[in-house]
Design an enzyme around this catalytic site. Structure first.
Site, PDB file in Angstrom:
ATOM      1  N   SER A 250     -42.541  42.514 -38.649  1.00  0.00           N
ATOM      2  CA  SER A 250     -43.428  41.823 -37.688  1.00  0.00           C
ATOM      3  C   SER A 250     -42.802  41.948 -36.454  1.00  0.00           C
ATOM      4  CB  SER A 250     -43.170  40.207 -38.198  1.00  0.00           C
ATOM      5  OG  SER A 250     -41.734  39.793 -37.983  1.00  0.00           O
ATOM      6  N   LYS A 251     -43.104  41.255 -35.454  1.00  0.00           N
ATOM      7  CA  LYS A 251     -42.605  41.396 -34.284  1.00  0.00           C
ATOM      8  C   LYS A 251     -41.361  41.173 -34.134  1.00  0.00           C
ATOM      9  CE  LYS A 251     -46.807  40.638 -31.444  1.00  0.00           C
ATOM     10  NZ  LYS A 251     -47.811  39.348 -31.766  1.00  0.00           N
ATOM     11  N   ARG A 252     -40.493  40.311 -34.870  1.00  0.00           N
ATOM     12  CA  ARG A 252     -39.200  39.978 -34.962  1.00  0.00           C
ATOM     13  C   ARG A 252     -38.479  41.466 -35.167  1.00  0.00           C
ATOM     14  NH1 ARG A 252     -37.066  38.313 -39.226  1.00  0.00           N
ATOM     15  NH2 ARG A 252     -38.845  38.346 -40.545  1.00  0.00           N
ATOM     16  N   HIS A 253     -38.922  42.439 -35.763  1.00  0.00           N
ATOM     17  CA  HIS A 253     -38.214  43.566 -35.754  1.00  0.00           C
ATOM     18  C   HIS A 253     -38.118  44.445 -34.649  1.00  0.00           C
ATOM     19  CE1 HIS A 253     -39.083  42.366 -40.071  1.00  0.00           C
ATOM     20  NE2 HIS A 253     -37.898  42.646 -40.119  1.00  0.00           N
ATOM     21  N   GLY A 254     -39.367  44.029 -33.717  1.00  0.00           N
ATOM     22  CA  GLY A 254     -39.342  45.240 -32.762  1.00  0.00           C
ATOM     23  C   GLY A 254     -41.099  45.443 -32.541  1.00  0.00           C
TER      24      GLY A 254
END
Ligand code: GLU
Length: 491
Positions: A250-254
């Site tokens: 998800s966006k949390r990873h990049g």
């Protein structure tokens, strides 16, 4: 005949997971001599987003992946936009009602809310009350102008079973499947389930390759196929794509949206190659494949069950490998628009600027992980007005005075470099470093910064050759002055 589809809902930007699904479908269709279809599932009007629809076309256009049938290219089973097929869904919903496999449910929003509240946290879903409304109750709802939804009258007993090409036999007790889900909403639009099943059947889809998050919907879909008297396509639920921490990517990873990778300077070939390895492997060795090769070699039997891990570093490495594999002409063609955009060269690029770039290509090719690094790597070739970042000027653990001293030493060693082989100058630098008791890198860094304006540059000696000794010396002298103004000389 293999017919597969990618069926995105235009609600957000195309991301790694969606593209992986599309690529698996595409390569599977190609390897089987089948057809690849794009179907836009745009029935959720609240989440519909025009820009997301455009992004589907832009993303796959950029990747160079084409469908055989789709809203933009047409085909024998269109329209391929679900919002243009509403009558079809209504007719089939009607058919299920006639077969007593679906019914109009008149509950009001308040009633449904009260039902949910009474169920508490565990919320078991719709309690099927609509199955039992009397004619009188229905007449009352109608009189109040309540617009009904259509709900599926799923079987209450027994179980639903299907074979998944990756997961094997999947079984679910019918009593555990979503109770009487809505098929047609009160706005006349179908839900995902109804439209998806009708279209896969109508479009003669043979295999459904889709993300595992849809696995929980599959038993309901199988029930719907049976209700219509159709046999379901083959299901093939793809392994999840995770971040390195084992959580769903998800966006949390990049960045996960393809447009961001594109803006960062990734090459479509590198992205296609790497993304196709998310849950698929040809064997336990080979990792590099052209798109053409994948069209032949892709094999569903080699899709993994286990989740795949998306590794940003590995993708970056792949990109570097692909950049290094480009011919001079190809690389130049890719770099020019980026250099123009960054204002490093004129618009349009002049012949002289092009020649300079041509000479620099062998040097920069080795250093580039992304195309967007190009402006920083070659700017020093096109301007003598380098902006020296004060933080960069003085290497860590050094001060202005010691930097100036090293730079002065470096300046005398490189003098006359054009007449020598680079190896020879490098040898001279090496002995000088030894003599001064510093590492070669410490001697070269101030030189590199002075000549190129940056800590990351193409190889130093090659770069100096590109701009010539006179400009090299001017730049060094300018930096020496700057260092002096920082109190950097003790003479
Ligand atoms: N519209 C669904 C999606 O956005 C399609 C799922 C499926 O392939 O059945 O992924």
């Amino acid at each position: 005949m293999v017919r597969v589809r990618y069926a995105p809902s235009p609600t957000g930007l195309q991301h790694i997971g969606g593209v992986r699904t599309a690529l698996f479908n595409y390569f599977f269709s190609r390897s089987q001599g089948g057809s690849f279809i794009l179907r836009i599932e745009d029935t959720d009007r609240e989440r519909y987003n025009e820009a997301a629809l455009q992004d589907i076309y832009d993303t796959f256009g950029w990747l160079g992946i084409h469908w055989d049938e789709g809203p933009d290219v047409g085909g024998p089973y269109g329209p391929y936009l679900q919002s243009e097929r509403l009558q079809l869904y209504r007719d089939f919903a009607e058919q299920l009602i006639e077969q007593d496999m679906a019914y109009y449910a008149y509950d009001t929003a308040e009633e449904l809310q009260a039902m949910r509240k009474a169920q508490g946290d565990k919320g078991s879903g719709y309690d099927r009350r609509g199955r039992n409304y009397t004619a009188q109750q229905i007449a009352d709802y109608k009189a109040r102008g309540i617009v009904p939804v259509v709900r599926f009258k799923g079987p209450l007993e027994g179980e639903t079973v299907f074979e998944d090409m990756i997961l094997g036999r999947v079984k679910k007790k019918n009593k555990d499947i979503t109770p009487d889900p809505v098929l047609l909403k009160s706005d006349g639009f179908p839900t995902y389930h109804l439209a998806n099943v009708i279209d896969d059947h109508q479009m003669q889809i043979s295999h459904i390759l889709r993300a595992q998050e849809w696995l929980s919907s599959a038993p309901l879909h199988v029930q719907l196929y049976h209700a219509f008297g159709w046999s379901p396509p083959q299901f093939c639920h793809l392994p999840m794509v995770m971040g390195k921490d084992g959580q769903k990517l998800s966006k949390r990873h990049g960045s996960t949206s393809v447009i961001e990778f594109r803006k960062q300077g990734y090459l479509p070939e590198a992205l296609i190659n790497y993304v196709t390895l998310l849950g698929w492997a040809y064997d336990d060795k080979r990792e590099f494949f052209t798109t053409d090769e994948l069209e032949k070699l892709f094999d569903v039997a080699r899709i993994n069950k286990a989740p795949a891990v998306f590794d940003y570093r590995k993708l970056e490495w792949f990109n570097g490998v692909y950049i290094r594999g480009k011919s001079d002409d190809e690389l130049q063609a890719l770099m020019v628009p980026i250099l123009v955009e960054a204002g490093v060269v004129s618009n349009p690029i002049t012949e002289q600027e092009r020649q300079i770039l041509g000479a620099a290509l062998p040097l920069v090719r080795e250093r580039m992980k992304y195309l967007t690094e190009a402006p920083e790597l070659v700017r020093f070739l096109y301007t003598d007005e380098l902006q020296y970042n004060p933080d960069d000027l003085i290497p860590s653990k050094m001060d202005a005075a010691s930097t100036a001293r090293l730079l002065q030493e470096g300046r005398s060693v490189v003098a006359g470099f054009e007449a020598r082989a680079d190896e020879e100058t490098e040898e001279l630098l090496r002995s000088k470093a030894q003599e001064l008791g510093v590492k070669l890198g410490s001697l070269m860094m101030p030189l590199r910064i002075a000549v190129t304006g940056s800590r990351v540059s193409p190889p130093l000696l090659g770069s100096m050759r590109l701009i010539g000794e006179a400009r090299v010396k001017q730049r060094i002298d300018k930096v020496l002055q700057l260092l002096q103004s920082k109190g950097g000389t003790d003479e």
